[in-house]
Design an enzyme around this catalytic site. Structure first.
Site, mmCIF file in Angstrom:
data_model
loop_
_atom_site.group_PDB
_atom_site.id
_atom_site.type_symbol
_atom_site.label_atom_id
_atom_site.label_comp_id
_atom_site.label_asym_id
_atom_site.label_seq_id
_atom_site.Cartn_x
_atom_site.Cartn_y
_atom_site.Cartn_z
ATOM 1 N N CYS A 180 0.980 1.681 1.541
ATOM 2 C CA CYS A 180 1.330 0.793 0.429
ATOM 3 C C CYS A 180 0.721 1.228 -0.905
ATOM 4 C CB CYS A 180 0.943 -0.642 0.760
ATOM 5 S SG CYS A 180 -0.793 -0.890 1.167
ATOM 6 N N HIS A 215 -3.018 -5.713 1.303
ATOM 7 C CA HIS A 215 -1.722 -5.094 1.022
ATOM 8 C C HIS A 215 -1.528 -5.079 -0.489
ATOM 9 C CE1 HIS A 215 2.359 -3.834 1.408
ATOM 10 N NE2 HIS A 215 2.907 -5.003 1.126
ATOM 11 N N SER A 232 6.066 -1.360 3.372
ATOM 12 C CA SER A 232 5.331 -2.142 4.357
ATOM 13 C C SER A 232 6.019 -1.977 5.703
ATOM 14 C CB SER A 232 5.307 -3.622 3.958
ATOM 15 O OG SER A 232 4.822 -4.433 5.007
#
Length: 378
Positions: A180, A215, A232
């Site tokens: 990410c 994330h 993702s």
């Protein structure tokens, strides 16, 4: 690892190097090549179904782990050196349910399927902003998510923008799977030419079954609408089309997605708009606002997000630092520290925190978390 390169199967323990003679054609010079070998590895892991997690690197010096599971950063560049190559396989044996069995099976296979190399998107002058963003997201998705447990490109958040853009160029050359944080850097690089699109980092910290997960995506703003680019393992935790009227609407969309996986959103970090100058020596401001989502009411969160939006608008139009001269560009591997440099690390007082911390809820909200220790990694 047996690797099919230009129609020929080679056997070796680590990838070496290749030469690009024509676009899409790669010629092997010696042992298995880094790009082809690792793309083959990507397919093998996709077939094996490795359970991984998204992870955003924390500030340098902090432990590189997510949800209690460590991950490896390839700090030696490409081609991967022998030590990192073997370390990657040892890590695979630790994190994969089948352990060393899957490692031996992949490394002993000589007929892994070839992986197509995605092309960097190009645009017609008539292409709209949403069409361009969708094409960029499609390219990022085509690179595929990296399930190996080893991040191939080292991203140091303290580096100047020009150095990070050099890494993004390397990503397009190598066409390797990414995580990410790498996708955020690549998204900035691919949108630099879109002057009407503002970009900003948007990172999340969630909690599930006693562990925390991180994330990050690249928020985008254009024409009064917000969206996001990224990658993702979960389809609803990366790309968001340019259709959200406010930053609050965009954040709520991610919050709803996290609830589907029994994750509680604890904290959000939002950065400032990123310069469109690929040669800029300024650093990305990763966390201008740090919001404790689980400790804020909906109205408090909305006000904080509206305030951050105003702060970002105020930054538009401010003069950016001058690009480095040719003599200085070669020294852009690390941030300059002399008094004349426009770069600096933001002190804690420069960042906007949400509110004073109050006692949080006793446990995660939403559906009951698995009490057997199983981790749902997003």
């Amino acid at each position: 690892m047996p690797v099919s390169c230009c129609g020929t199967v080679h056997h070796g323990s680590s990838p070496r190097r290749i030469v690009h003679r024509k676009p899409g054609i790669r010629t092997c010079l010696s042992q298995p090549c880094s790009s082809v070998g690792l793309r083959m590895l990507r397919t093998a892991f996709s077939l094996e179904g490795v359970e991984e997690r998204d992870e955003e690197q924390e500030d340098e010096g902090e432990d590189l782990r997510d949800g209690g599971v460590p991950f490896i950063i390839n700090r030696g560049g490409l081609p991967i050196n022998q030590e990192t190559w073997e370390q990657m396989w040892r890590h695979v044996a630790r994190i994969h349910p089948e352990g060393e069995v899957v490692s031996r099976r992949i490394r002993g296979t000589g007929d892994l399927p070839k992986i197509p190399v995605p092309s960097v998107p190009t645009f017609q002058p008539s292409s709209s902003v949403p069409q361009r963003l969708e094409a960029i997201q499609r390219y990022i998705r085509d690179l595929q998510y990296n399930h190996t447990g080893t991040q191939f490109f080292e991203i140091k958040k303290s580096r100047p923008l020009t150095a990070l853009m050099d890494i993004a160029k390397e990503m397009t050359r190598e066409s390797l799977p990414i995580k990410c944080l790498e996708a955020v850097i690549l998204g900035i690089y691919l949108t630099n030419g879109m002057s009407t699109v503002e970009r900003f980092p948007l990172s999340f910290k969630t909690q599930f079954s006693g562990s925390h997960f991180r994330h990050i995506v690249l928020g985008v703003h254009s024409g009064g609408r917000f969206g996001a680019l990224g990658i993702s393992r979960r389809e609803d935790l990366m790309y968001k089309p340019l259709e959200y009227k406010t930053l609050t609407d965009l954040l709520q969309e991610f919050q709803v997605a996290y609830r589907r996986y029994w994750h509680t959103l604890c904290k959000v970090k939002i950065g400032h708009y990123v310069s469109h100058d690929p040669h800029s020596v300024e650093q990305i401001e990763w966390k201008h606002s740090v919001l404790d989502v689980d400790k804020l009411s909906k109205d408090e969160l909305r006000k904080e997000l509206e305030r951050h939006t105003r702060d970002m608008r105020l930054k538009i139009g401010k003069a950016a630092p001058p690009s480095p001269s040719k003599d200085r560009k070669k020294d852009m591997g690390s941030p300059l520290r002399n008094p004349g440099s426009p770069m600096r690390k933001n002190s804690q007082s420069d960042r906007r925190s949400s509110v004073e911390k109050r006692p949080g809820p006793a446990g995660p909200t939403g559906p009951t978390a698995d009490v057997n220790g199983y981790q749902i990694r997003v």
